[in-house]
Design a protein around this motif. Structure first.
Motif, mmCIF file in Angstrom:
data_model
loop_
_atom_site.group_PDB
_atom_site.id
_atom_site.type_symbol
_atom_site.label_atom_id
_atom_site.label_comp_id
_atom_site.label_asym_id
_atom_site.label_seq_id
_atom_site.Cartn_x
_atom_site.Cartn_y
_atom_site.Cartn_z
ATOM 1 N N GLU A 134 -14.382 -0.733 -1.528
ATOM 2 C CA GLU A 134 -14.441 0.281 -0.483
ATOM 3 C C GLU A 134 -13.037 0.549 0.047
ATOM 4 O OE1 GLU A 134 -17.017 1.963 0.447
ATOM 5 O OE2 GLU A 134 -18.627 0.847 -0.527
ATOM 6 N N LEU A 135 -12.764 1.815 0.391
ATOM 7 C CA LEU A 135 -11.470 2.160 0.957
ATOM 8 C C LEU A 135 -11.229 1.410 2.258
ATOM 9 C CD1 LEU A 135 -8.937 3.884 0.667
ATOM 10 C CD2 LEU A 135 -10.088 5.701 1.932
ATOM 11 N N SER A 136 -12.293 1.145 3.006
ATOM 12 C CA SER A 136 -12.147 0.431 4.269
ATOM 13 C C SER A 136 -11.702 -1.013 4.052
ATOM 14 C CB SER A 136 -13.480 0.440 5.032
ATOM 15 O OG SER A 136 -14.503 -0.174 4.271
ATOM 16 N N GLU A 137 -11.863 -1.518 2.810
ATOM 17 C CA GLU A 137 -11.447 -2.884 2.513
ATOM 18 C C GLU A 137 -9.959 -2.984 2.212
ATOM 19 O OE1 GLU A 137 -13.756 -4.346 -0.719
ATOM 20 O OE2 GLU A 137 -15.677 -3.962 0.245
ATOM 21 N N LEU A 138 -9.298 -1.845 2.060
ATOM 22 C CA LEU A 138 -7.894 -1.863 1.667
ATOM 23 C C LEU A 138 -7.053 -2.607 2.697
ATOM 24 C CD1 LEU A 138 -7.017 1.638 0.204
ATOM 25 C CD2 LEU A 138 -7.011 -0.556 -0.963
ATOM 26 N N ASP A 139 -6.286 -3.556 2.199
ATOM 27 C CA ASP A 139 -5.374 -4.311 3.043
ATOM 28 C C ASP A 139 -4.032 -4.323 2.330
ATOM 29 O OD1 ASP A 139 -3.936 -6.041 4.568
ATOM 30 O OD2 ASP A 139 -5.269 -7.760 4.305
ATOM 31 N N PHE A 140 -3.090 -3.510 2.823
ATOM 32 C CA PHE A 140 -1.826 -3.384 2.115
ATOM 33 C C PHE A 140 -0.904 -4.579 2.351
ATOM 34 C CE2 PHE A 140 -3.064 1.126 1.827
ATOM 35 C CZ PHE A 140 -2.887 1.273 0.457
ATOM 36 N N SER A 141 -1.418 -5.628 2.996
ATOM 37 C CA SER A 141 -0.687 -6.892 2.972
ATOM 38 C C SER A 141 -0.919 -7.596 1.646
ATOM 39 C CB SER A 141 -1.132 -7.797 4.122
ATOM 40 O OG SER A 141 -2.487 -8.188 3.955
ATOM 41 N N ASP A 142 -1.944 -7.171 0.916
ATOM 42 C CA ASP A 142 -2.282 -7.771 -0.378
ATOM 43 C C ASP A 142 -2.169 -6.770 -1.522
ATOM 44 O OD1 ASP A 142 -3.157 -10.076 -1.843
ATOM 45 O OD2 ASP A 142 -5.083 -9.076 -2.123
ATOM 46 N N ALA A 143 -1.709 -5.554 -1.248
ATOM 47 C CA ALA A 143 -1.569 -4.531 -2.286
ATOM 48 C C ALA A 143 -0.436 -3.596 -1.904
ATOM 49 C CB ALA A 143 -2.875 -3.752 -2.444
ATOM 50 N N ASP A 144 0.197 -3.041 -2.911
ATOM 51 C CA ASP A 144 1.286 -2.091 -2.690
ATOM 52 C C ASP A 144 0.813 -0.657 -2.836
ATOM 53 O OD1 ASP A 144 3.325 -4.167 -2.471
ATOM 54 O OD2 ASP A 144 2.986 -4.464 -4.615
ATOM 55 N N VAL A 145 -0.184 -0.440 -3.684
ATOM 56 C CA VAL A 145 -0.698 0.901 -3.935
ATOM 57 C C VAL A 145 -2.151 0.762 -4.385
ATOM 58 C CG1 VAL A 145 0.084 0.888 -6.349
ATOM 59 C CG2 VAL A 145 -0.264 3.079 -5.181
ATOM 60 N N ALA A 146 -2.967 1.766 -4.088
ATOM 61 C CA ALA A 146 -4.376 1.755 -4.483
ATOM 62 C C ALA A 146 -4.687 3.027 -5.259
ATOM 63 C CB ALA A 146 -5.280 1.648 -3.263
ATOM 64 N N ILE A 147 -5.561 2.897 -6.248
ATOM 65 C CA ILE A 147 -6.084 4.060 -6.964
ATOM 66 C C ILE A 147 -7.514 4.224 -6.483
ATOM 67 C CG2 ILE A 147 -6.472 5.146 -9.192
ATOM 68 C CD1 ILE A 147 -3.552 4.397 -8.510
ATOM 69 N N TRP A 148 -7.782 5.371 -5.830
ATOM 70 C CA TRP A 148 -9.049 5.506 -5.118
ATOM 71 C C TRP A 148 -9.717 6.829 -5.435
ATOM 72 C CZ3 TRP A 148 -11.729 1.800 -3.405
ATOM 73 C CH2 TRP A 148 -12.859 2.048 -2.624
ATOM 74 N N TYR A 149 -11.065 6.770 -5.553
ATOM 75 C CA TYR A 149 -11.859 7.981 -5.740
ATOM 76 C C TYR A 149 -12.512 8.345 -4.425
ATOM 77 C CZ TYR A 149 -15.506 11.164 -7.268
ATOM 78 O OH TYR A 149 -16.322 12.263 -7.413
#
Length: 300
Positions: A134-149
């Motif tokens: 889920e997009l709401s799960e995105l935590d950019f402390s653990d990721a630099d970039v996301a690929i999202w639909y």
């Protein structure tokens, strides 16, 4: 804790003078004057209360105390240099690793099989994949970039559109063979597989010129890849997004029923925070994605 320690520059001047036996040569190595080296040595002698050198002609010879201190200082500087080099390597490795958050369906259906191409073209960047549902799960402390639909909307993220998706009906070759001569207007009479998170059949019916709402019965699948797998297992007709269905179609597990498409309700985006130190690596990754997604089998 270390208030008694002399400045590092003083220790380096002493180590160089002790090793070379000459203040002038030590100054040349450290890009300092003879006078500056002499001043650093005097300051160190005053600090520890003992003589470190004695002059013999043009040579500066270590005293016994100076010889013992020189060995200790040399080992300490070597240890400090090793520690700093380790930190440098760790920072370089971190800068070369791009943490990519991606939905499991997009990762397995499209991204993972093509990462070898990215690594060949960009050997200085290592991709570390993180699955996000889920997009709401995105935590950019653990990721630099996301690929999202989906759609844009979160003001704290930067979005770059990668792919405008379309949808179309698919089924297995066996299902098609057992139901010959299927035409669009007859689709409501067949088992239509549904996706749990949003519809899609009604927009496709409209594109086909059919007045028909969303199906109210039929199997529902929470994962888009499970939906396609169900269609490949002869369970009915599914609406497919061109990107996720690509492997099923090229392998022959699924076939398109018609050439009619409708715009999907979302698009694929690259999502990243505004403040990032990996901007260059993110841009390279985004550019590669944008270029490879122009494949005619994926982008219309």
């Amino acid at each position: 804790m270390f208030e008694r320690l002399p400045p590092t520059q003083t220790l380096r001047a002493f180590e160089a003078a002790a090793r070379l036996g000459n203040y002038t040569r030590a100054g040349e190595e450290l890009h300092l004057t003879h006078s500056a080296i002499s001043h650093q040595i005097r300051a160190l002698e005053q600090r520890i209360g003992r003589k470190l050198f004695q002059r013999e002609g043009r040579q500066m010879i270590l005293t016994d105390g100076g010889r013992l201190l020189a060995e200790e200082v040399r080992q300490a500087l070597l240890a400090l240099d090793r520690a700093l080099q380790i930190g440098k390597v760790e920072r370089q490795q971190a800068a070369q690793t791009l943490r990519v958050s991606v939905s499991p369906s997009f990762a397995s259906a499209w991204l993972v099989p093509r990462l070898a191409v990215f690594h060949q073209q960009h050997p200085h960047i290592d991709i570390s994949l993180r699955s996000t549902h889920e997009l709401s799960e995105l935590d950019f402390s653990d990721a630099d970039v996301a690929i999202w639909y989906g759609r844009t909307g979160h003001k704290n993220f930067r979005y770059q559109r990668l792919l405008n998706e379309v949808i179309f009906p698919v089924c297995s070759p066996a299902f098609n063979a057992s139901h010959p001569a299927i035409v669009p207007k007859d689709l409501p009479r067949y088992p239509l597989l549904r996706f749990a998170h949003h519809g899609g059949w009604e927009p496709w019916f409209a594109a086909a010129g059919i007045q028909q709402g969303e199906p109210q019965t039929g199997p529902i699948y929470d994962d888009p890849m499970h939906l396609l797998d169900a269609a490949a297992a002869d369970q009915g007709i599914a609406l497919a997004r061109n990107c996720l269905a690509h492997n099923h179609l090229t392998s022959g597990r699924l076939i398109r029923l018609f050439d009619i498409t409708a715009p999907a309700r979302g698009s694929y985006f690259s999502v990243s925070p505004f403040d990032t130190r990996k901007e260059a690596a993110i841009t390279e990754f985004q550019d590669w994605l944008g270029a490879i997604l122009t494949d005619a089998t994926l982008k219309e």
